[in-house]
Design an enzyme around this catalytic site. Structure first.
Site, PDB file in Angstrom:
ATOM      1  N   TYR A   1       0.525  -1.563   0.135  1.00  0.00           N
ATOM      2  CA  TYR A   1       0.142  -0.311  -0.532  1.00  0.00           C
ATOM      3  C   TYR A   1       0.854   1.417  -0.296  1.00  0.00           C
ATOM      4  O   TYR A   1       1.855   1.424   0.835  1.00  0.00           O
ATOM      5  CB  TYR A   1      -0.688   0.149   1.689  1.00  0.00           C
ATOM      6  CG  TYR A   1      -1.764   0.918   0.956  1.00  0.00           C
ATOM      7  CD1 TYR A   1      -2.233   2.084   0.516  1.00  0.00           C
ATOM      8  CD2 TYR A   1      -2.811   1.339   2.766  1.00  0.00           C
ATOM      9  CE1 TYR A   1      -3.370   2.926   0.524  1.00  0.00           C
ATOM     10  CE2 TYR A   1      -3.503   1.986   2.635  1.00  0.00           C
ATOM     11  CZ  TYR A   1      -3.902   2.626   1.650  1.00  0.00           C
ATOM     12  OH  TYR A   1      -4.731   3.866   2.114  1.00  0.00           O
TER      13      TYR A   1
ATOM     14  N   LYS B   1      -1.100  -1.060  -4.286  1.00  0.00           N
ATOM     15  CA  LYS B   1      -2.182   0.029  -4.258  1.00  0.00           C
ATOM     16  C   LYS B   1      -1.696   1.210  -4.363  1.00  0.00           C
ATOM     17  O   LYS B   1      -0.767   1.611  -3.029  1.00  0.00           O
ATOM     18  CB  LYS B   1      -3.695   0.436  -2.777  1.00  0.00           C
ATOM     19  CG  LYS B   1      -4.293   1.092  -3.280  1.00  0.00           C
ATOM     20  CD  LYS B   1      -5.065   1.394  -1.549  1.00  0.00           C
ATOM     21  CE  LYS B   1      -6.205   1.806  -1.363  1.00  0.00           C
ATOM     22  NZ  LYS B   1      -6.810   2.296   0.002  1.00  0.00           N
TER      23      LYS B   1
END
Length: 299
Positions: A133, A162
């Site tokens: 992330y 992400k």
């Protein structure tokens, strides 16, 4: 594997405690709305304000309510590596299909430190798919594409990332380093289509808690190569996507969801309510998208 719209659920609270009934309602809304997966415990879920036991319980509730209908990818990152390892192991043992691990925040590690951190997570759960992330605005540091590529080559279970940044050039370098088949998800709502046009496979967008069908359809059209249809949805969703950030996420999200009767308008400190001016903007936005019950529209 993972693709499409994977809404990051907010964590509903009632009188300071996890509201499990509301969490189940949120799951049903996004799953029945056509979402391709569910995430819990990401930025939208206020994980930094919760104990590990609270985060574990939220994962359990979501897994139980989803009941295998779509993949569940909890956020399991924490500042302390030991907590990240514990929560990631828990997610795997509880039955999640993967986990999303945030770049460690506040301490601003160098790239070698980031490599070693994610390498340890990957070694701990070797057969469990992991998404890195990358959110430099919150973490204070960005994991470099070369570091991601190195991790991907060394650990096959690091399958994607992400990307919560406006830097689209980063994506081009990321695909060159990690491979075109690396699973990239957009983490900034209004950039879903631009990122998917570069090769991202979906979005982890808070807006999908309000408008799950529309966000899922945008992803489906982009994945199918129907960019004209995807553009129409991109512009249709633009105001809602921007509204998520009219105050700190998840304050606008929870404000509107409370008007929709899905949860209480409650956050954990240090978050607090937004201004009356922002609330009025949110109310007008919600009316335009047909999100409000009739009595709220008339109020």
């Amino acid at each position: 594997m993972f693709r499409g719209s994977i809404p990051p659920l907010p964590t509903p609270f009632r009188r300071g405690r996890l509201d499990e009934e509301a969490l189940r309602r949120l799951v049903e809304r996004v799953v029945q709305g056509g979402s391709h997966g569910v995430s819990v415990g990401g930025t939208t879920g206020e994980p930094g304000t919760q104990t590990l036991e609270e985060r574990k319980r939220a994962i359990e509730v979501v897994l139980d309510q989803v009941a295998g209908r779509v993949p569940v990818i909890p956020g399991t990152g924490a500042l302390r590596l030991e907590e990240t390892l514990e929560l990631t192991r828990f997610a795997k043992e509880a039955g999640a299909q993967g986990a999303m691990v945030i770049v460690p925040y506040y301490v601003k590690p160098n790239q070698e430190g980031l490599y070693r951190y994610f390498a340890e997570v990957a070694r701990t759960v070797p057969d469990f798919p992991l998404l890195i992330y990358n959110i430099p605005g919150r973490a204070g540091v960005e994991i470099a594409p070369k570091t991601v590529g190195r991790l991907r080559r060394d650990f096959p279970n690091i399958v994607g990332l992400k990307h919560s940044s406006k830097d689209l050039e980063y994506l081009s370098h990321l695909f060159l380093e990690a491979g075109r088949d690396f699973l990239v998800f957009c983490g900034l709502e209004s950039l879903t289509l631009p990122m998917m046009s570069l090769g991202a496979v979906g979005t982890i967008a808070a807006t999908a808690n309000w408008l799950p069908k529309e966000v899922a359809l945008l992803c489906e059209k982009a994945l199918a190569g129907d960019y004209q249809g995807a553009r129409e949805l991109h512009f249709h969703l633009l105001e809602a996507n921007e509204a998520i950030f009219w105050d700190t996420n998840p304050i606008p999200l929870k404000t509107v969801l409370s008007w929709m009767g899905l949860l209480e308008k409650e956050w954990r400190p240090p978050l607090g309510p937004t201004t009356p001016e922002v609330e009025e903007r949110l109310r007008r936005m919600a009316e335009r998208y047909g999100l409000l019950p009739k009595e709220k529209e008339a109020a």
